[in-house]
Design an enzyme around this catalytic site. Structure first.
Site, PDB file in Angstrom:
ATOM      1  N   TYR A  90      46.643  24.503  27.759  1.00 53.53           N
ATOM      2  CA  TYR A  90      45.243  24.339  28.187  1.00 53.53           C
ATOM      3  C   TYR A  90      45.151  24.174  29.704  1.00 53.53           C
ATOM      4  CZ  TYR A  90      40.338  23.237  27.177  1.00 53.53           C
ATOM      5  OH  TYR A  90      38.964  23.263  27.086  1.00 53.53           O
ATOM      6  N   SER A 122      37.406  23.850  32.375  1.00 53.68           N
ATOM      7  CA  SER A 122      37.491  22.469  31.872  1.00 53.68           C
ATOM      8  C   SER A 122      37.899  21.567  33.029  1.00 53.68           C
ATOM      9  CB  SER A 122      38.550  22.396  30.770  1.00 53.68           C
ATOM     10  OG  SER A 122      38.946  21.053  30.549  1.00 53.68           O
TER      11      SER A 122
HETATM   12  N1  LIG Z   1      35.348  20.923  23.178  1.00 56.20           N
HETATM   13  C1  LIG Z   1      35.665  20.421  24.359  1.00 56.20           C
HETATM   14  O1  LIG Z   1      35.896  19.211  24.507  1.00 56.20           O
HETATM   15  C2  LIG Z   1      35.712  21.313  25.561  1.00 56.20           C
HETATM   16  C3  LIG Z   1      35.808  20.727  26.821  1.00 56.20           C
HETATM   17  C4  LIG Z   1      35.868  21.551  27.939  1.00 56.20           C
HETATM   18  C5  LIG Z   1      35.838  22.916  27.782  1.00 56.20           C
HETATM   19  N2  LIG Z   1      35.756  23.467  26.534  1.00 56.20           N
HETATM   20  C6  LIG Z   1      35.742  24.928  26.443  1.00 56.20           C
HETATM   21  O2  LIG Z   1      34.507  25.343  25.884  1.00 56.20           O
HETATM   22  C7  LIG Z   1      34.694  26.554  25.158  1.00 56.20           C
HETATM   23  C8  LIG Z   1      34.162  26.392  23.745  1.00 56.20           C
HETATM   24  O3  LIG Z   1      34.858  25.327  23.120  1.00 56.20           O
HETATM   25  P1  LIG Z   1      34.423  24.723  21.707  1.00 56.20           P
HETATM   26  O4  LIG Z   1      34.927  23.330  21.665  1.00 56.20           O
HETATM   27  O5  LIG Z   1      32.983  24.991  21.445  1.00 56.20           O
HETATM   28  O6  LIG Z   1      35.339  25.601  20.712  1.00 56.20           O
HETATM   29  P2  LIG Z   1      35.150  25.890  19.137  1.00 56.20           P
HETATM   30  O7  LIG Z   1      36.526  25.948  18.565  1.00 56.20           O
HETATM   31  O8  LIG Z   1      34.163  24.946  18.512  1.00 56.20           O
HETATM   32  O9  LIG Z   1      34.514  27.338  19.109  1.00 56.20           O
HETATM   33  C9  LIG Z   1      35.224  28.437  19.576  1.00 56.20           C
HETATM   34  C10 LIG Z   1      34.663  29.713  18.966  1.00 56.20           C
HETATM   35  O10 LIG Z   1      35.461  30.805  19.452  1.00 56.20           O
HETATM   36  C11 LIG Z   1      35.631  31.727  18.407  1.00 56.20           C
HETATM   37  N3  LIG Z   1      36.811  32.558  18.665  1.00 56.20           N
HETATM   38  C12 LIG Z   1      38.125  32.227  18.542  1.00 56.20           C
HETATM   39  N4  LIG Z   1      38.904  33.282  18.855  1.00 56.20           N
HETATM   40  C13 LIG Z   1      38.076  34.295  19.207  1.00 56.20           C
HETATM   41  C14 LIG Z   1      38.281  35.631  19.633  1.00 56.20           C
HETATM   42  N5  LIG Z   1      39.523  36.148  19.750  1.00 56.20           N
HETATM   43  N6  LIG Z   1      37.200  36.411  19.920  1.00 56.20           N
HETATM   44  C15 LIG Z   1      35.942  35.910  19.784  1.00 56.20           C
HETATM   45  N7  LIG Z   1      35.677  34.641  19.364  1.00 56.20           N
HETATM   46  C16 LIG Z   1      36.737  33.851  19.087  1.00 56.20           C
HETATM   47  C17 LIG Z   1      35.776  30.864  17.151  1.00 56.20           C
HETATM   48  O11 LIG Z   1      35.491  31.614  15.972  1.00 56.20           O
HETATM   49  C18 LIG Z   1      34.757  29.760  17.418  1.00 56.20           C
HETATM   50  O12 LIG Z   1      33.481  30.091  16.878  1.00 56.20           O
HETATM   51  C19 LIG Z   1      36.202  26.869  25.243  1.00 56.20           C
HETATM   52  O13 LIG Z   1      36.444  27.690  26.348  1.00 56.20           O
HETATM   53  C20 LIG Z   1      36.798  25.512  25.509  1.00 56.20           C
HETATM   54  O14 LIG Z   1      38.043  25.573  26.115  1.00 56.20           O
HETATM   55  C21 LIG Z   1      35.686  22.696  25.429  1.00 56.20           C
END
Ligand SMILES: NC(=O)c1ccc[n+]([C@@H]2O[C@H](COP(=O)([O-])OP(=O)(O)OC[C@H]3O[C@@H](n4cnc5c(N)ncnc54)[C@H](O)[C@@H]3O)[C@@H](O)[C@H]2O)c1
Length: 258
Positions: free
Chosen positions: A170, A147
């Site tokens: 985070y 991120s």
């Molecule tokens: N959303 C944002 O703004 C953003 C920005 C930068 C980076 N990210 C990163 O992108 C990635 C995805 O984020 P997102 O917003 O799509 O998240 P999200 O919460 O929409 O989806 C996360 C998924 O991970 C699954 N999960 C949770 N624990 C788990 C485990 N122990 N084993 C397997 N699966 C598991 C959940 O069931 C869910 O489907 C993450 O690494 C997040 O930090 C997100």
């Protein structure tokens, strides 16, 4: 095809039932690869796999908990038996406990360790287990989701007037994911394994307008991004177009962190 050749590659995407992961799975399948949706959420994961298959893509759902060695090893065994190989792992899951997202003063030591442990520890575990498998296989590709908050200090001012904040866990997790990426890339020297990471800016998810406006003020064009805005970078890292890109962090944030 999207101009990148990942046809028939077997690509495991952890957390693929979620917001970003589901777009990753759709994009990977649209490029001709097998999208392995590996998630703790069976209902959403199966629904997504059905949708991709209905659109003539190749997809599988597999239950995976990235914090369980047994679960990770089972996935590797199942896929190796089914396809004879695994080409890539995308570490994209987002484990967090119920109290995640609190302000610094409200985060307990136990919750800090729990959230860092499941998220960063989970990325370590999957990378370790898939990495060892890739070594035996003779090749492999790992893409980690980091991120911008692993790159720059928080801009707390964009959250003012909202209930949102940037959790301290985070910052610790994502900065560590970037360095874990470099560590793994070097560790696997000579093994034909690449390890890179993507650092996105904020992703649109019905956030309050006042926050979106403050956030956009730092951006160079769009502001918060859609998950689809990240897929080109993932496909590039999965393909041979990035053959000699290794140990790198690609920031996709519309210039927000500048
Ligand atoms: N959303 C944002 O703004 C953003 C920005 C930068 C980076 N990210 C990163 O992108 C990635 C995805 O984020 P997102 O917003 O799509 O998240 P999200 O919460 O929409 O989806 C996360 C998924 O991970 C699954 N999960 C949770 N624990 C788990 C485990 N122990 N084993 C397997 N699966 C598991 C959940 O069931 C869910 O489907 C993450 O690494 C997040 O930090 C997100």
């Amino acid at each position: 095809m999207n101009g990148v050749d990942i046809d028939n590659k077997v690509v495991v995407i952890t957390g693929a039932a979620g917001r970003i992961g589901s777009e990753y799975a759709r994009a990977v399948a649209a490029a001709g690869a097998v999208a392995v949706i590996a998630d703790t959420s069976e209902e959403n994961g199966r629904k997504l796999a059905d949708e991709i298959i209905a659109n003539s893509g190749k997809a599988d759902f597999e239950l995976l908990d990235i914090t369980s060695k047994e679960s990770v090893q089972r996935l590797i065994t199942v896929l190796t038996e089914r396809y004879g190989r695994v080409d890539a792992l995308v570490n994209n899951a987002y484990p967090r406990n119920k109290r995640y997202g609190a302000r610094l003063e409200d985060v307990t030591y136990e919750d800090f360790c729990d959230n860092v442990g499941t998220h960063l520890g989970g990325y370590f575990l999957t990378s370790q287990q898939f990495g060892l498998h890739f070594q035996k296989q003779g090749y492999g590709n790992i893409v980690n989701m980091a991120s911008i908050y692993g790159v720059v200090a928080p801009r707390f001012e964009v959250y003012e007037g909202t209930r949102m904040t940037m959790p301290v866990e985070y910052a610790a997790i994502k900065s560590a994911v970037i360095h874990l990426t470099k560590y793994l890339a070097k560790y696997f020297k000579g093994s034909n394994i690449r390890v890179n990471c993507i650092s996105p800016g904020g992703i649109l998810d019905a956030q309050p307008v006042e926050f979106l406006d403050k956030y956009r003020a730092f951006s160079l064009s769009k502001g918060m991004l859609d998950p689809q805005d990240l897929t080109g970078t993932l496909l590039y890292l999965l393909s041979d177009m990035s053959k000699f890109v290794n140990g790198q962090n690609i920031v996709v944030d519309d210039g927000w962190a500048l």
